[in-house]
Design a protein around this motif. Sequence first.
Motif, PDB file in Angstrom:
ATOM      1  N   ASP A  77       0.863  -1.178   0.000  1.00 14.76           N
ATOM      2  CA  ASP A  77       0.000   0.000   0.000  1.00 14.76           C
ATOM      3  C   ASP A  77       0.902   1.231   0.000  1.00 14.76           C
ATOM      4  O   ASP A  77       1.561   1.530   0.996  1.00 14.76           O
ATOM      5  CB  ASP A  77      -0.903  -0.016   1.240  1.00 14.76           C
ATOM      6  CG  ASP A  77      -1.913   1.121   1.254  1.00 14.76           C
ATOM      7  OD1 ASP A  77      -1.784   2.048   0.431  1.00 14.76           O
ATOM      8  OD2 ASP A  77      -2.825   1.098   2.098  1.00 14.76           O
ATOM      9  N   GLU A  90       2.517  -0.111   4.086  1.00 14.76           N
ATOM     10  CA  GLU A  90       2.219  -1.410   4.678  1.00 14.76           C
ATOM     11  C   GLU A  90       2.216  -2.482   3.591  1.00 14.76           C
ATOM     12  O   GLU A  90       1.838  -2.227   2.448  1.00 14.76           O
ATOM     13  CB  GLU A  90       0.849  -1.389   5.370  1.00 14.76           C
ATOM     14  CG  GLU A  90       0.753  -0.439   6.539  1.00 14.76           C
ATOM     15  CD  GLU A  90       1.358  -1.008   7.815  1.00 14.76           C
ATOM     16  OE1 GLU A  90       1.986  -2.088   7.745  1.00 14.76           O
ATOM     17  OE2 GLU A  90       1.201  -0.376   8.870  1.00 14.76           O
ATOM     18  N   TYR A 143       1.014  -6.477   2.465  1.00 15.11           N
ATOM     19  CA  TYR A 143       0.053  -7.553   2.675  1.00 15.11           C
ATOM     20  C   TYR A 143       0.553  -8.777   1.921  1.00 15.11           C
ATOM     21  O   TYR A 143       0.764  -8.723   0.710  1.00 15.11           O
ATOM     22  CB  TYR A 143      -1.330  -7.144   2.168  1.00 15.11           C
ATOM     23  CG  TYR A 143      -1.952  -6.002   2.927  1.00 15.11           C
ATOM     24  CD1 TYR A 143      -2.963  -6.228   3.856  1.00 15.11           C
ATOM     25  CD2 TYR A 143      -1.537  -4.686   2.715  1.00 15.11           C
ATOM     26  CE1 TYR A 143      -3.549  -5.183   4.558  1.00 15.11           C
ATOM     27  CE2 TYR A 143      -2.108  -3.626   3.419  1.00 15.11           C
ATOM     28  CZ  TYR A 143      -3.106  -3.886   4.336  1.00 15.11           C
ATOM     29  OH  TYR A 143      -3.678  -2.841   5.025  1.00 15.11           O
ATOM     30  N   SER A 194       0.575   3.965   2.846  1.00 17.00           N
ATOM     31  CA  SER A 194       1.045   3.743   4.215  1.00 17.00           C
ATOM     32  C   SER A 194       2.339   2.950   4.294  1.00 17.00           C
ATOM     33  O   SER A 194       2.888   2.791   5.395  1.00 17.00           O
ATOM     34  CB  SER A 194      -0.033   2.985   4.997  1.00 17.00           C
ATOM     35  OG  SER A 194      -0.264   1.703   4.410  1.00 17.00           O
ATOM     36  N   LYS A 215      -3.655  -2.032   9.772  1.00 15.59           N
ATOM     37  CA  LYS A 215      -3.860  -2.644   8.466  1.00 15.59           C
ATOM     38  C   LYS A 215      -5.262  -3.236   8.385  1.00 15.59           C
ATOM     39  O   LYS A 215      -5.842  -3.622   9.398  1.00 15.59           O
ATOM     40  CB  LYS A 215      -2.820  -3.746   8.221  1.00 15.59           C
ATOM     41  CG  LYS A 215      -1.386  -3.263   8.191  1.00 15.59           C
ATOM     42  CD  LYS A 215      -0.405  -4.410   8.178  1.00 15.59           C
ATOM     43  CE  LYS A 215      -0.530  -5.297   6.962  1.00 15.59           C
ATOM     44  NZ  LYS A 215       0.513  -6.344   6.923  1.00 15.59           N
ATOM     45  N   LYS A 231      -5.229   3.940   5.858  1.00 14.64           N
ATOM     46  CA  LYS A 231      -5.041   4.121   7.291  1.00 14.64           C
ATOM     47  C   LYS A 231      -6.179   4.957   7.862  1.00 14.64           C
ATOM     48  O   LYS A 231      -6.580   5.960   7.291  1.00 14.64           O
ATOM     49  CB  LYS A 231      -3.705   4.811   7.555  1.00 14.64           C
ATOM     50  CG  LYS A 231      -3.254   4.742   8.998  1.00 14.64           C
ATOM     51  CD  LYS A 231      -1.825   5.228   9.151  1.00 14.64           C
ATOM     52  CE  LYS A 231      -1.349   5.062  10.596  1.00 14.64           C
ATOM     53  NZ  LYS A 231       0.067   5.488  10.760  1.00 14.64           N
ATOM     54  N   ILE A 275      -7.791  -3.011  -0.290  1.00 10.45           N
ATOM     55  CA  ILE A 275      -6.855  -2.604   0.755  1.00 10.45           C
ATOM     56  C   ILE A 275      -7.318  -1.262   1.305  1.00 10.45           C
ATOM     57  O   ILE A 275      -7.447  -0.279   0.555  1.00 10.45           O
ATOM     58  CB  ILE A 275      -5.423  -2.502   0.209  1.00 10.45           C
ATOM     59  CG1 ILE A 275      -5.031  -3.810  -0.514  1.00 10.45           C
ATOM     60  CG2 ILE A 275      -4.456  -2.177   1.323  1.00 10.45           C
ATOM     61  CD1 ILE A 275      -5.087  -5.050   0.335  1.00 10.45           C
ATOM     62  N   THR A 334      -9.708   1.164   8.530  1.00 12.00           N
ATOM     63  CA  THR A 334      -9.526  -0.286   8.493  1.00 12.00           C
ATOM     64  C   THR A 334     -10.496  -1.039   9.396  1.00 12.00           C
ATOM     65  O   THR A 334     -10.445  -2.268   9.459  1.00 12.00           O
ATOM     66  CB  THR A 334      -8.083  -0.648   8.906  1.00 12.00           C
ATOM     67  OG1 THR A 334      -7.840  -0.156  10.232  1.00 12.00           O
ATOM     68  CG2 THR A 334      -7.079  -0.030   7.949  1.00 12.00           C
TER      69      THR A 334
END
Length: 759
Positions: free
Chosen positions: A92, A97, A99, A95, A278, A353, A350, A356
């Motif tokens: 992502d 992040e 996955y 952010s 997340k 932030k 997805i 979620t």
Amino acid sequence: MMGLKALSGKRSLFAILIAVLIAAFILYASARVKIEWGLAAPTVAVPTDTAAGTAQAKPPVLPEQDGFELAAETDVLRLKMNRATGHFIVEDKRSNEEYYSYPDPEYWSEEKVSSTWKQHLSSPFMLQYADFSEPIVNPKDMSFSPGIDRIDNLELIPGGFQLTYVLPEAGFAIPVQVTIEGDYVQTKIVREGIKEDHLGLIWIRLFPFFGAVHTDGREGYMLIPDGTGALIKFKDNTLNVNKVYDESVYGADMVYNGLDNNRNPVAMPVFGMKSDDKGFVAVLHEGEEYANIVASPAGVFSGYNWIAPQMNYRSSFLQYTRRNNAEDTGFVDFNKDELFGSDRVVRYYILGKGSTDYVGMAARYRQYLMEEKGLAKTEAGKSGVPLHVTVIGGDQEKGTLTNRYIKGTTTLEAEQMLKSLHDKGIGNMSVTYSGWQQGGYSEFGRTLPVDPAIGGGDGMKKFVDYAHSLGAPVYLDTEYGLNNTGAGGFEKKFAGVANLAGQNIDVRMLYNTDSISAVSDKFAMKSMNDDLADYRKLGVDGLVVNRIGSELYSDYNTQYGSSRDEARDVQTDILKSIQDNLGGVEGVSSNFYALPYVHHIQNMVSDYSYDLFSDEAVPFAQIATHGLITYSFDYSNNRDENINGFLREIEYGSVPSYVFTHAETSDFLNAYGIRFYSTKFSDWASVAAEEYKRFNEALGDVQNLFIVGHRSLAPNVKETTYENGKRIIVNYNTEPFRSGNVDVPAQNFIVMEGGAAGR
């Protein structure tokens, strides 16, 4: 079940041995029937080498982080693939992040599960197969084994990559595509490329451990589509119940699975997971009618919390050996000669932030419904919430020689009801007339003409005209999906839903214990289209549908049959035809494939199933749909818990609904179809008017607005926020709730607008 009697000493040891073996075989076969018929039970994993030959599988490992290469990129996401396994990572970009399509590698070394399950955890898929040449079918699980299995035809495609998993020892080939677009990653199993050899494929779970994590103090949960939506919260690995969530999307297919269990059926093809900051929400975009949602809390099969779609390609069913479908007179079999459905597509959205949680999941699903399914925000209409009024015409009960008709409400009496409600200040009503057909409520399949006992066609036309003078639309309650009358030329053996053995399916039991035949959807469509012109003559605004849109079956009827996915399309065609010809459709406990064609859902589910592994209900379904359609729960005068039911409707943004008869409720004490707590209009008119005022206070100005917030302020104290800033705080407790400037009386609610609070 066979029992062994004492044998005389003259019988041979050989005879004894044969008798024991026969008894053991019967016991085993009987157990297999019971096991296979319990569809929600977790399957037992077996080592991969039961299907493989002597090839040596490599120890289960997760792919190395540096073993991924860029496959595609959008403004929001970056997709990386691993050539050795087909696994992927989604980054992502908002952010940073990541996955993983496999379990969180941070905890891989801590997993103490069996080697079989560790192999499953590392695999890009799990599948179940069976050898149909065996006398007793014994399904087994397996997964991808590097060193035995391989990847063919891996190549980049627009937006991602595609490949084929080849399992040479088992004889399977499974083509897969992984792509990204916007804020979602999409996985697809390409149906036409699936190959089998000597074994039969039963189901596939593709990337089942996407986003799987250990609890380890994380704040998180899995969202399951149980009822309104329910949360399975992350907990430490101390779970003492070996249970997983495993439910069929759109409910059980009765042709294969028999009667549904007592859990809420899955109306929404969605699931999700939140883990600290997340989170994702997954939507089954294609082939969902052949899918289950499976969720396993940490501590059951592994230390990971995981949730995944299970794509079913075959299903077990009980093959009866007697015509009367008697219990214990059949054996478990599978649809051996076909694979269900078409492509299976899942989209993992997805979440950014701050979005979620389950509210963010529902908001993204709402966006999906608008962008992909064509739903639109409702326009602001008349002031105030609509009061949904159901009027019951009549029903039947057992008489001395024949059934006796019970008159509930004539069309003239229904006019008087509406006038009374209007005079009490209810200016926004919507009316459903039920039990209007000849014979009344329990005569399934009957349509026009209107029963003369309540006023006939002329009386109904006058009633519709009067309702329109008050601005109230009128919908006739219909049931084309069930038939116990032969109406419309229905004959069970020619137009009833049938299983693989050609036996017809009966559903729903009336209070007189008569069974009702399920009608093939294509025959129902023909019957409904034949009646549309006559409905238009009455001037009604639309129809209320029942089984159509809420129950979905495969159908092996030789003339009118349809596969489960085709049946869904036929049902949506029925709903669209009603919409196009009459203007409106109201569903009853509808599945979400009906949403583009219904403007209101009656008896929408309002709770969850209270499983051992679920922690709380959340209004996911209502957050996703409020402002797109309206919905009501059980009738206000039929609630199990009056106060809690009322508060739940306020919290979840429901509109009020009542069911009325002019006759005494006790008149229906022995009715075949109608059994409500209290329906006499004169007992409820003033109560309905007072409750309506409270609904208006809370929800009158937000009917076309989205729900943008929902949270718990304290145990049993809930806050719902609308996009205009309006907040409604509901206190279910028997003690007042006080916090800052918020003061909510016991078992009551307050409305807060612009910082001010009102009772």
